[in-house]
Design a protein around this motif. Sequence first.
Motif, PDB file in Angstrom:
ATOM      1  N   TRP A 212      56.027  67.418  38.390  1.00  0.00           N
ATOM      2  CA  TRP A 212      55.633  66.488  39.415  1.00  0.00           C
ATOM      3  C   TRP A 212      56.231  67.089  40.970  1.00  0.00           C
ATOM      4  CZ3 TRP A 212      52.861  62.240  40.767  1.00  0.00           C
ATOM      5  CH2 TRP A 212      53.644  61.435  41.937  1.00  0.00           C
ATOM      6  N   PRO A 213      55.011  67.878  41.635  1.00  0.00           N
ATOM      7  CA  PRO A 213      55.511  68.127  43.114  1.00  0.00           C
ATOM      8  C   PRO A 213      56.304  67.159  43.752  1.00  0.00           C
ATOM      9  CG  PRO A 213      53.127  68.725  42.536  1.00  0.00           C
ATOM     10  CD  PRO A 213      53.648  67.593  41.487  1.00  0.00           C
ATOM     11  N   ALA A 214      57.172  67.409  44.720  1.00  0.00           N
ATOM     12  CA  ALA A 214      57.779  66.596  45.477  1.00  0.00           C
ATOM     13  C   ALA A 214      56.953  65.600  46.098  1.00  0.00           C
ATOM     14  CB  ALA A 214      58.723  67.425  46.504  1.00  0.00           C
ATOM     15  N   GLU A 215      57.452  64.147  45.946  1.00  0.00           N
ATOM     16  CA  GLU A 215      56.460  63.240  46.147  1.00  0.00           C
ATOM     17  C   GLU A 215      54.922  63.186  45.801  1.00  0.00           C
ATOM     18  OE1 GLU A 215      58.245  60.782  47.082  1.00  0.00           O
ATOM     19  OE2 GLU A 215      59.849  61.657  48.330  1.00  0.00           O
ATOM     20  N   GLY A 216      54.551  63.745  44.520  1.00  0.00           N
ATOM     21  CA  GLY A 216      53.371  64.024  44.244  1.00  0.00           C
ATOM     22  C   GLY A 216      52.506  64.544  45.210  1.00  0.00           C
ATOM     23  N   ALA A 217      53.115  65.318  46.114  1.00  0.00           N
ATOM     24  CA  ALA A 217      52.490  65.991  47.184  1.00  0.00           C
ATOM     25  C   ALA A 217      51.650  67.262  46.801  1.00  0.00           C
ATOM     26  CB  ALA A 217      53.215  66.405  48.401  1.00  0.00           C
ATOM     27  N   VAL A 218      50.458  67.398  46.997  1.00  0.00           N
ATOM     28  CA  VAL A 218      49.426  68.741  46.484  1.00  0.00           C
ATOM     29  C   VAL A 218      48.533  68.855  47.573  1.00  0.00           C
ATOM     30  CG1 VAL A 218      49.675  67.874  44.258  1.00  0.00           C
ATOM     31  CG2 VAL A 218      47.918  66.919  45.420  1.00  0.00           C
ATOM     32  N   SER A 219      48.022  70.001  47.361  1.00  0.00           N
ATOM     33  CA  SER A 219      46.898  70.453  48.282  1.00  0.00           C
ATOM     34  C   SER A 219      46.232  71.662  47.050  1.00  0.00           C
ATOM     35  CB  SER A 219      47.529  71.283  49.288  1.00  0.00           C
ATOM     36  OG  SER A 219      48.303  72.278  48.983  1.00  0.00           O
ATOM     37  N   ASP A 220      45.106  72.084  47.405  1.00  0.00           N
ATOM     38  CA  ASP A 220      44.467  73.287  46.704  1.00  0.00           C
ATOM     39  C   ASP A 220      45.678  74.438  46.511  1.00  0.00           C
ATOM     40  OD1 ASP A 220      42.213  72.110  46.388  1.00  0.00           O
ATOM     41  OD2 ASP A 220      40.983  73.198  47.752  1.00  0.00           O
ATOM     42  N   ALA A 221      46.116  74.637  47.663  1.00  0.00           N
ATOM     43  CA  ALA A 221      46.819  75.922  47.648  1.00  0.00           C
ATOM     44  C   ALA A 221      48.460  75.642  46.724  1.00  0.00           C
ATOM     45  CB  ALA A 221      47.551  76.363  49.215  1.00  0.00           C
ATOM     46  N   THR A 222      48.702  74.559  46.764  1.00  0.00           N
ATOM     47  CA  THR A 222      49.940  74.105  45.971  1.00  0.00           C
ATOM     48  C   THR A 222      49.585  74.212  44.637  1.00  0.00           C
ATOM     49  OG1 THR A 222      50.699  72.580  47.774  1.00  0.00           O
ATOM     50  CG2 THR A 222      51.781  72.077  45.685  1.00  0.00           C
ATOM     51  N   LEU A 223      48.536  73.524  44.145  1.00  0.00           N
ATOM     52  CA  LEU A 223      48.117  73.799  42.676  1.00  0.00           C
ATOM     53  C   LEU A 223      47.942  74.991  42.348  1.00  0.00           C
ATOM     54  CD1 LEU A 223      45.558  70.773  42.216  1.00  0.00           C
ATOM     55  CD2 LEU A 223      48.256  70.896  41.620  1.00  0.00           C
ATOM     56  N   ARG A 224      47.343  76.162  43.124  1.00  0.00           N
ATOM     57  CA  ARG A 224      47.370  77.296  42.730  1.00  0.00           C
ATOM     58  C   ARG A 224      48.516  78.007  42.394  1.00  0.00           C
ATOM     59  NH1 ARG A 224      42.711  76.824  46.141  1.00  0.00           N
ATOM     60  NH2 ARG A 224      40.658  76.798  44.845  1.00  0.00           N
ATOM     61  N   LEU A 225      49.459  77.763  43.321  1.00  0.00           N
ATOM     62  CA  LEU A 225      50.855  78.591  43.403  1.00  0.00           C
ATOM     63  C   LEU A 225      51.633  78.029  41.816  1.00  0.00           C
ATOM     64  CD1 LEU A 225      52.497  78.358  46.790  1.00  0.00           C
ATOM     65  CD2 LEU A 225      51.787  80.308  45.172  1.00  0.00           C
ATOM     66  N   LEU A 226      51.525  76.556  41.573  1.00  0.00           N
ATOM     67  CA  LEU A 226      51.826  76.028  40.357  1.00  0.00           C
ATOM     68  C   LEU A 226      51.528  76.587  39.290  1.00  0.00           C
ATOM     69  CD1 LEU A 226      52.125  72.199  41.375  1.00  0.00           C
ATOM     70  CD2 LEU A 226      54.093  74.008  41.093  1.00  0.00           C
ATOM     71  N   ALA A 227      49.984  76.954  39.198  1.00  0.00           N
ATOM     72  CA  ALA A 227      49.255  77.340  38.131  1.00  0.00           C
ATOM     73  C   ALA A 227      49.852  78.935  38.068  1.00  0.00           C
ATOM     74  CB  ALA A 227      47.740  77.558  38.255  1.00  0.00           C
ATOM     75  N   GLU A 228      49.870  79.589  39.065  1.00  0.00           N
ATOM     76  CA  GLU A 228      50.375  81.090  39.100  1.00  0.00           C
ATOM     77  C   GLU A 228      51.836  81.088  38.312  1.00  0.00           C
ATOM     78  OE1 GLU A 228      51.755  84.262  42.354  1.00  0.00           O
ATOM     79  OE2 GLU A 228      49.924  82.825  42.881  1.00  0.00           O
ATOM     80  N   HIS A 229      52.668  80.045  38.341  1.00  0.00           N
ATOM     81  CA  HIS A 229      54.131  80.258  38.036  1.00  0.00           C
ATOM     82  C   HIS A 229      54.067  79.653  36.493  1.00  0.00           C
ATOM     83  CE1 HIS A 229      54.983  81.111  42.011  1.00  0.00           C
ATOM     84  NE2 HIS A 229      56.278  81.576  41.577  1.00  0.00           N
ATOM     85  N   GLY A 230      52.899  79.181  35.832  1.00  0.00           N
ATOM     86  CA  GLY A 230      53.011  78.958  34.347  1.00  0.00           C
ATOM     87  C   GLY A 230      52.951  77.498  34.262  1.00  0.00           C
ATOM     88  N   PHE A 231      52.928  76.531  35.099  1.00  0.00           N
ATOM     89  CA  PHE A 231      52.561  75.199  34.564  1.00  0.00           C
ATOM     90  C   PHE A 231      51.189  74.889  34.283  1.00  0.00           C
ATOM     91  CE2 PHE A 231      56.017  75.082  37.897  1.00  0.00           C
ATOM     92  CZ  PHE A 231      56.918  74.620  37.167  1.00  0.00           C
ATOM     93  N   ALA A 232      51.244  74.000  33.146  1.00  0.00           N
ATOM     94  CA  ALA A 232      49.809  73.302  32.682  1.00  0.00           C
ATOM     95  C   ALA A 232      49.522  72.303  33.485  1.00  0.00           C
ATOM     96  CB  ALA A 232      50.133  73.291  31.254  1.00  0.00           C
ATOM     97  N   TRP A 233      50.270  71.479  33.878  1.00  0.00           N
ATOM     98  CA  TRP A 233      49.850  70.509  34.348  1.00  0.00           C
ATOM     99  C   TRP A 233      50.797  69.959  35.699  1.00  0.00           C
ATOM    100  CZ3 TRP A 233      53.242  66.241  34.968  1.00  0.00           C
ATOM    101  CH2 TRP A 233      54.196  66.395  33.979  1.00  0.00           C
ATOM    102  N   ALA A 234      50.138  69.236  36.557  1.00  0.00           N
ATOM    103  CA  ALA A 234      50.859  68.492  37.693  1.00  0.00           C
ATOM    104  C   ALA A 234      50.357  67.051  37.786  1.00  0.00           C
ATOM    105  CB  ALA A 234      50.523  69.390  38.844  1.00  0.00           C
ATOM    106  N   ALA A 235      50.855  66.253  38.500  1.00  0.00           N
ATOM    107  CA  ALA A 235      50.570  65.061  38.819  1.00  0.00           C
ATOM    108  C   ALA A 235      50.597  64.529  40.351  1.00  0.00           C
ATOM    109  CB  ALA A 235      51.214  63.883  37.989  1.00  0.00           C
ATOM    110  N   THR A 236      49.798  63.660  40.668  1.00  0.00           N
ATOM    111  CA  THR A 236      49.970  62.935  41.908  1.00  0.00           C
ATOM    112  C   THR A 236      49.583  61.722  42.251  1.00  0.00           C
ATOM    113  OG1 THR A 236      49.191  63.598  44.362  1.00  0.00           O
ATOM    114  CG2 THR A 236      47.757  64.235  42.578  1.00  0.00           C
ATOM    115  N   GLY A 237      49.076  61.203  43.396  1.00  0.00           N
ATOM    116  CA  GLY A 237      48.583  59.749  43.399  1.00  0.00           C
ATOM    117  C   GLY A 237      47.197  59.375  43.345  1.00  0.00           C
TER     118      GLY A 237
END
Length: 569
Positions: free
Chosen positions: A283-308
């Motif tokens: 869960w990125p801080a405050e569900g704050a996401v962007s294309d670049a944020t999701l790509r970084l999370l994927a690069e670090h091995g996360f299978a899922w994220a969530a937002t609003g």
Amino acid sequence: MSAERPLKVVLCWHMHQPQYQDPVSENYQLPWTYLHGIKDYVDMAAHLAAVPGARAVVNFAPVLVEQLADYAAQIQAHLDHGSPIHDPLLAALDSPVPPAGTDERLALVRDCVRANRHRVIDRFPAYRRLAGMVDWLDDDPVAMMYMDDQFVADLLTWYHLAWMGETVRREDPRVRGLQEKAAGFTVEDRRHLLSIIGELLADLPARYRSLAESGRVELSMTPFAHPIAPLLLDFDSARESLPDSPLPGAGAYPGGEERVRWHIERGQATFREHFGFAPQGCWPAEGAVSDATLRLLAEHGFAWAATGEGVLGHSLGKAYTKYGGEVATGLCHPYAIEDATIACFFRDDELSDLIGFQYSDWHADDAVGDLITRLEAIDEATADHPAPVVPIILDGENAWEHYPENGYHFLSGLYQRLADHPGLELTTFGDALADEVPTNRLPRLVAGSWVYGTLSTWIGDKDKNRGWDMLVEAKCAFDAAVAGGLAGEELAAATEQLAICEGSDWFWWFGDYNPADVVRDFERLYRLHLSRLYRLIGAEPPEYLAHTFAHGSGQPAHGGVMRPGQAQE
């Protein structure tokens, strides 16, 4: 309702507190970490353990986990060796003698009534009587000279008893015994209570780890100090949802991508240290996401994220149908962006906000029944959708003091009714993906958060932008010190201090629409943290850090600690 294809329901509770420790004195300036620890984090684990069919996602911010461990260690060292406790309120609980000065005593007793008056204080007659005396002292502070040590001792004890988790209150005879005593608490009583607090805090990681190992809970994480990653990466991301948003004078946060990577990697390391495994979700801080944020999370091995939900609405535009429309443009499936494997789930704002803001005033049975009815309607509306998922995501700590008995009846009823329902399946995001729920594609994700689908809670206001400009200047000074040879332990300490300054909570509270006393607390602590960063890199803090720059005058719902997902008309 069809038991052959039940509606998947994910309850995701986010646990977070910022770094409250004064970086100079090492005293915790606010007690919310340990108070929520003994109340909400304990209760949330107990409710999940009590219902065999209960399932949930529990997300921890690593900076919170570290503070909980520090409190537990400090209490144990104090009980074993007399070491000091670096939290004034908790230390006062075990002090044989309360402060002697009238002003100090008055500040202490005022701190002991910082709780929901209706649900927490008035519930206990002895505590209500003591709080009424504090009200009288507010009208006539000089009268504090007539209040003896026993008044302070009893008030301190009741404050901590009232903040106890409801499951602890019902199950621990030691706590019940203190409540039944009601008055005249001794030094021994208060030390006994402190030891109970220490036990509860020390046991938290093991309780959640056990729930995770049994498959009852999926534990996930937020990057280390809860930074708003899209803004560290690009201030202009705020304009993707609000094109006219005013931005800080600084054009960008220097080295933002490197800093986001640091928060992710340090968060993963902290998570493994305390829970023993690597999380698959974020869960990125405050569900704050962007294309670049999701790509970084994927690069670090996360299978899922969530937002609003608002982020999905902004990303799909008029094509967004929530439930009952096109499978490819509804809320009940995760989405993936181009060139990234990570799946992103989107919060159902209506259901989440009903729990956060409305159901606290309902009878628990009626509230649970209403939620079940709404889920049944969603199931009917998505009858043609393959394996729909309804994400209910909210703060796991701040809503419950507005409920009777810390939400005990609502939460226990909610888990039991959902677990027993033949057409509803409590699950987790990780298990939903393992069940191969369909993942839709998004050609572009509009940057935003769970609050209104925008980033306006953290940028765009003059005080928020001023806070960012101060942080950018400090980061430039940090970079210059590194280029000048800062290394070793000094660099490590400064890097962690920089991370604390990059947390989201400072910017959340800047702004006139927030309460003045809370803005004062957070604004002062932010300036202390920035000043400490300058000292660690061997630089003189700018003069402006000695002066207040943000004030508050608002009275938002729930004191501003929670906000609805959708902007109110």
